[in-house]
Write a protein that holds these residues in place. Structure first.
Motif, short mmCIF file in Angstrom:
data_model
loop_
_atom_site.label_atom_id
_atom_site.label_comp_id
_atom_site.label_asym_id
_atom_site.label_seq_id
_atom_site.Cartn_x
_atom_site.Cartn_y
_atom_site.Cartn_z
N SER A 38 -11.03 -139.11 -99.01
CA SER A 38 -11.99 -139.72 -99.94
C SER A 38 -11.72 -139.28 -101.38
N LYS A 39 -12.11 -140.15 -102.30
CA LYS A 39 -11.99 -139.82 -103.71
C LYS A 39 -12.86 -138.64 -104.06
N SER A 40 -14.06 -138.55 -103.49
CA SER A 40 -14.97 -137.44 -103.82
C SER A 40 -14.37 -136.10 -103.39
N TYR A 41 -13.66 -136.07 -102.27
CA TYR A 41 -12.99 -134.84 -101.83
C TYR A 41 -11.94 -134.42 -102.86
N LEU A 42 -11.15 -135.37 -103.33
CA LEU A 42 -10.12 -135.05 -104.32
C LEU A 42 -10.73 -134.65 -105.66
N TYR A 43 -11.77 -135.37 -106.11
CA TYR A 43 -12.42 -135.00 -107.36
C TYR A 43 -12.98 -133.58 -107.30
N GLY A 44 -13.60 -133.22 -106.19
CA GLY A 44 -14.14 -131.87 -106.03
C GLY A 44 -13.04 -130.82 -106.13
N GLY A 45 -11.93 -131.06 -105.44
CA GLY A 45 -10.82 -130.12 -105.49
C GLY A 45 -10.18 -130.02 -106.86
N LEU A 46 -10.11 -131.13 -107.57
CA LEU A 46 -9.57 -131.11 -108.94
C LEU A 46 -10.48 -130.34 -109.88
N ARG A 47 -11.79 -130.59 -109.78
CA ARG A 47 -12.74 -129.88 -110.65
C ARG A 47 -12.72 -128.38 -110.39
N GLU A 48 -12.56 -127.99 -109.13
CA GLU A 48 -12.56 -126.58 -108.77
C GLU A 48 -11.19 -125.92 -108.92
N GLY A 49 -10.17 -126.68 -109.25
CA GLY A 49 -8.83 -126.14 -109.43
C GLY A 49 -8.08 -125.89 -108.13
N ARG A 50 -8.58 -126.46 -107.03
CA ARG A 50 -7.90 -126.27 -105.74
C ARG A 50 -6.73 -127.21 -105.56
N PHE A 51 -6.68 -128.30 -106.31
CA PHE A 51 -5.61 -129.28 -106.23
C PHE A 51 -4.96 -129.44 -107.60
N PRO A 52 -3.64 -129.61 -107.65
CA PRO A 52 -2.97 -129.76 -108.95
C PRO A 52 -3.22 -131.13 -109.56
N GLY A 53 -3.58 -131.12 -110.80
CA GLY A 53 -3.81 -132.35 -111.52
C GLY A 53 -4.20 -132.03 -112.95
N VAL A 54 -4.53 -133.07 -113.68
CA VAL A 54 -4.92 -132.90 -115.08
C VAL A 54 -6.13 -133.77 -115.36
N GLN A 55 -6.84 -133.42 -116.41
CA GLN A 55 -7.98 -134.21 -116.84
C GLN A 55 -7.64 -134.85 -118.17
N PHE A 56 -7.79 -136.16 -118.24
CA PHE A 56 -7.61 -136.92 -119.47
C PHE A 56 -8.98 -137.47 -119.85
N GLY A 57 -9.63 -136.83 -120.80
CA GLY A 57 -10.97 -137.26 -121.17
C GLY A 57 -11.92 -137.06 -120.01
N ASP A 58 -12.53 -138.15 -119.56
CA ASP A 58 -13.47 -138.09 -118.45
C ASP A 58 -12.82 -138.35 -117.10
N SER A 59 -11.54 -138.64 -117.07
CA SER A 59 -10.90 -138.98 -115.81
C SER A 59 -9.84 -137.95 -115.42
N TYR A 60 -9.59 -137.88 -114.12
CA TYR A 60 -8.60 -136.97 -113.58
C TYR A 60 -7.40 -137.76 -113.08
#
Length: 102
Positions: A38-60
């Motif tokens: 799910s997208k919510s699972y990935l968003y949670g992991g991105l916000r918590e730093g558990r998954f590699p990614g970046v934030q561009f403004g309001d989006s990941y």
């Protein structure tokens, strides 16, 4: 007019290439489709730093090399273990994170 490119290894997903110079990224919705989570699972992991990614403004965005690296990992690899290993190796400066043990 922007062109689209087909992502390798992902069926029926197209995206506009990232305009940033740091490398290719996937939208969270694209990564969720490829990873079958799910997208919510990935968003949670991105916000918590558990998954590699970046934030561009309001989006990941998720790193495409991480996403496609996981889907080519051994079938017994756990996603969160793979992500933790990938992040640890990236922080150590390893160019290509190795696959997590199954």
């Amino acid at each position: 007019m922007q062109s689209t490119e087909r992502l390798q290894g992902a069926k029926d997903i197209e995206r506009t290439p990232c305009a940033c110079s740091t490398g290719p990224f996937l939208l969270v919705s694209e990564a969720a489709t490829v990873l079958k989570v799910s997208k919510s699972y990935l968003y949670g992991g991105l916000r918590e730093g558990r998954f590699p990614g970046v934030q561009f403004g309001d989006s990941y965005r998720m790193r495409s090399d991480f996403v496609f690296g996981f889907i080519s990992a051994p079938s017994g690899a756990r996603f969160e273990d793979y992500a933790a290993n990938w992040i640890a190796q990236a922080q150590e400066g390893v160019a290509q994170p190795v696959e997590a043990a199954a």
